[in-house]
Design a protein around this motif. Structure first.
Motif, PDB file in Angstrom:
ATOM      1  N   ALA A   1      48.323  95.345  38.997  1.00  0.00           N
ATOM      2  CA  ALA A   1      48.667  94.772  40.307  1.00  0.00           C
ATOM      3  C   ALA A   1      47.462  94.050  40.899  1.00  0.00           C
ATOM      4  O   ALA A   1      47.598  92.981  41.510  1.00  0.00           O
ATOM      5  CB  ALA A   1      49.161  95.878  41.246  1.00  0.00           C
ATOM      6  N   ARG A   2      46.279  94.642  40.744  1.00  0.00           N
ATOM      7  CA  ARG A   2      45.064  94.007  41.267  1.00  0.00           C
ATOM      8  C   ARG A   2      44.795  92.683  40.564  1.00  0.00           C
ATOM      9  O   ARG A   2      44.366  91.699  41.179  1.00  0.00           O
ATOM     10  CB  ARG A   2      43.874  94.953  41.089  1.00  0.00           C
ATOM     11  N   LEU A   3      45.089  92.643  39.240  1.00  0.00           N
ATOM     12  CA  LEU A   3      44.903  91.401  38.486  1.00  0.00           C
ATOM     13  C   LEU A   3      45.863  90.319  38.994  1.00  0.00           C
ATOM     14  O   LEU A   3      45.467  89.159  39.166  1.00  0.00           O
ATOM     15  CB  LEU A   3      45.137  91.661  36.992  1.00  0.00           C
ATOM     16  N   GLU A   4      47.119  90.701  39.238  1.00  0.00           N
ATOM     17  CA  GLU A   4      48.091  89.735  39.760  1.00  0.00           C
ATOM     18  C   GLU A   4      47.654  89.216  41.128  1.00  0.00           C
ATOM     19  O   GLU A   4      47.786  88.009  41.425  1.00  0.00           O
ATOM     20  CB  GLU A   4      49.468  90.392  39.861  1.00  0.00           C
ATOM     21  N   GLU A   5      47.129  90.109  41.947  1.00  0.00           N
ATOM     22  CA  GLU A   5      46.678  89.706  43.280  1.00  0.00           C
ATOM     23  C   GLU A   5      45.506  88.736  43.183  1.00  0.00           C
ATOM     24  O   GLU A   5      45.428  87.740  43.920  1.00  0.00           O
ATOM     25  CB  GLU A   5      46.289  90.945  44.091  1.00  0.00           C
ATOM     26  N   ARG A   6      44.582  89.031  42.272  1.00  0.00           N
ATOM     27  CA  ARG A   6      43.416  88.169  42.111  1.00  0.00           C
ATOM     28  C   ARG A   6      43.810  86.788  41.587  1.00  0.00           C
ATOM     29  O   ARG A   6      43.280  85.771  42.029  1.00  0.00           O
ATOM     30  CB  ARG A   6      42.406  88.827  41.160  1.00  0.00           C
ATOM     31  N   LEU A   7      44.746  86.776  40.616  1.00  0.00           N
ATOM     32  CA  LEU A   7      45.177  85.506  40.032  1.00  0.00           C
ATOM     33  C   LEU A   7      46.211  84.788  40.892  1.00  0.00           C
ATOM     34  O   LEU A   7      46.502  83.615  40.674  1.00  0.00           O
ATOM     35  CB  LEU A   7      45.765  85.752  38.636  1.00  0.00           C
ATOM     36  N   GLN A   8      46.810  85.558  41.847  1.00  0.00           N
ATOM     37  CA  GLN A   8      47.819  85.018  42.761  1.00  0.00           C
ATOM     38  C   GLN A   8      49.045  84.511  41.997  1.00  0.00           C
ATOM     39  O   GLN A   8      49.626  83.473  42.325  1.00  0.00           O
ATOM     40  CB  GLN A   8      47.234  83.900  43.641  1.00  0.00           C
ATOM     41  N   VAL A   9      49.428  85.266  40.962  1.00  0.00           N
ATOM     42  CA  VAL A   9      50.640  84.972  40.192  1.00  0.00           C
ATOM     43  C   VAL A   9      51.288  86.292  39.803  1.00  0.00           C
ATOM     44  O   VAL A   9      50.644  87.340  39.755  1.00  0.00           O
ATOM     45  CB  VAL A   9      50.344  84.150  38.900  1.00  0.00           C
ATOM     46  N   ARG A  10      52.587  86.246  39.541  1.00  0.00           N
ATOM     47  CA  ARG A  10      53.302  87.406  39.033  1.00  0.00           C
ATOM     48  C   ARG A  10      53.260  87.364  37.511  1.00  0.00           C
ATOM     49  O   ARG A  10      53.690  86.397  36.891  1.00  0.00           O
ATOM     50  CB  ARG A  10      54.745  87.390  39.515  1.00  0.00           C
ATOM     51  N   LEU A  11      52.711  88.421  36.873  1.00  0.00           N
ATOM     52  CA  LEU A  11      52.600  88.490  35.422  1.00  0.00           C
ATOM     53  C   LEU A  11      53.761  89.248  34.801  1.00  0.00           C
ATOM     54  O   LEU A  11      54.203  88.923  33.687  1.00  0.00           O
ATOM     55  CB  LEU A  11      51.278  89.162  35.014  1.00  0.00           C
ATOM     56  N   LEU A  12      54.247  90.274  35.497  1.00  0.00           N
ATOM     57  CA  LEU A  12      55.313  91.138  34.972  1.00  0.00           C
ATOM     58  C   LEU A  12      56.443  91.260  35.980  1.00  0.00           C
ATOM     59  O   LEU A  12      56.198  91.390  37.195  1.00  0.00           O
ATOM     60  CB  LEU A  12      54.755  92.535  34.669  1.00  0.00           C
ATOM     61  N   GLU A  13      57.644  91.229  35.474  1.00  0.00           N
ATOM     62  CA  GLU A  13      58.812  91.568  36.285  1.00  0.00           C
ATOM     63  C   GLU A  13      59.152  93.021  35.969  1.00  0.00           C
ATOM     64  O   GLU A  13      59.448  93.376  34.822  1.00  0.00           O
ATOM     65  CB  GLU A  13      59.989  90.662  35.933  1.00  0.00           C
ATOM     66  N   ARG A  14      59.063  93.904  36.972  1.00  0.00           N
ATOM     67  CA  ARG A  14      59.254  95.333  36.765  1.00  0.00           C
ATOM     68  C   ARG A  14      60.652  95.767  37.175  1.00  0.00           C
ATOM     69  O   ARG A  14      61.202  95.277  38.163  1.00  0.00           O
ATOM     70  CB  ARG A  14      58.223  96.125  37.560  1.00  0.00           C
TER      71      ARG A  14
END
Length: 306
Positions: free
Chosen positions: A38-51
């Motif tokens: 989640a922290r990585l997604e926040e840093r990159l400002q993109v959604r990586l996984l659909e949970r």
């Protein structure tokens, strides 16, 4: 500096198809993995996984990021392998090719010393009087002695030393001729030559003067050892690689004929594949040979490595 562990955790979650399985393999709590992704997604400002409660699905950008993570992980593993190999004692089989003249008069002694220094290494040596093909001839390393350094795009070259051919004759032949030998008179004397095609020798003298000398050899042979022995027997003047004639010069079996004249320098070099990393054994052999050749030559003649 950004924390690269987050990419590694994301890679693990995708590779093991879920947080629970990834946590078991990585040894990090499931909750920690979830927070780090989640922290990585926040840093990159993109959604990586659909949970969802049942499965994870990569987004399009997540799939692209994962592909780059694959490259990163492979690079980390390769870097670790390099460090591990550096600690491993050289061992295993090395398949090697070398021209016959180099084996008999120079490299053979070097290899014996190498095997004493590295008792867990084995060498399978092929004597080839032609440029070996690493793939076709099934060798890991090929030694060559040529005036031009040649290798294809898939190979790496390591220069080891320089070599030239010099004129050699027996003391008995010198006494029998009973005349002062000159470059102009060489073509009238009995000679011993390499191969079937040699009709003249190109020699270089004082101040780099070049001279082509026509010859009519008494003996033509592709084996330098045969020519050396024929020269010792007084059958003619031979144009021999310096490393082949060196021992006979020291013993007095041969003497320099026209010592100021010789061929152009050629290179002795090693060729090995660039498609796979060097094993500890092969790297040790290359470094060992480089040191041995360096010791054999005066400092002014030592080649620079590429």
């Amino acid at each position: 500096m950004q924390n690269m562990d987050d990419f590694a955790y994301f890679h693990a979650v995708v590779s093991y198809q879920g947080f629970t399985a990834a946590a078991r393999h990585v040894g990090v709590p499931k909750g920690t993995l979830s927070k780090r992704v989640a922290r990585l997604e926040e840093r990159l400002q993109v959604r990586l996984l659909e949970r969802s409660t049942r499965q994870l699905r990569l987004t399009d950008v997540g799939r692209a990021v994962f592909q780059q993570c694959e490259v990163m992980m492979a690079g980390w593993e390769a870097a670790e392998a390099v460090a591990v190999n550096a600690r491993v004692e050289p061992n295993g089989l090395i398949r090697m090719s070398c021209p016959q003249g180099l084996v008999q008069n120079l490299v053979g002694c070097m290899l014996r010393r190498f095997l004493v220094a590295y008792p867990k290494v084995r060498i399978q040596l092929k004597e080839l009087n032609r440029p070996a093909d690493l793939i076709e001839d099934g060798v890991d390393i090929a030694l060559r002695a040529r005036t031009i350094v040649e290798a294809d795009a898939a190979s790496i070259v390591r220069k080891l030393g320089r070599s030239r051919r010099v004129l050699a004759m027996s003391p008995d032949l010198s006494h029998h001729l009973g005349q002062t030998l000159t470059i102009d008179g060489l073509s009238t004397l009995p000679t011993l030559a390499m191969g079937e095609e040699e009709e003249f020798w190109t020699l270089y003298g004082p101040e780099g003067v070049e001279r082509q000398v026509a010859i009519q050899p008494r003996l033509l042979c592709s084996d330098f050892e045969v020519l050396r022995r024929a020269a010792i027997d007084g059958l003619g003047i031979a144009l021999l690689p310096e490393h082949i004639a060196k021992t006979s010069f020291a013993r007095g079996e041969l003497i320099h004929a026209l010592p100021e004249w010789h061929t152009v320098y050629g290179f002795v070099y090693a060729v090995f594949s660039s498609r796979k990393g060097l094993t500890p054994a092969l790297r040790a052999l290359i470094d060992f040979l480089a040191g041995e050749f360096d010791h054999e030559q005066p400092p002014a003649e030592r080649p620079e490595n590429p």
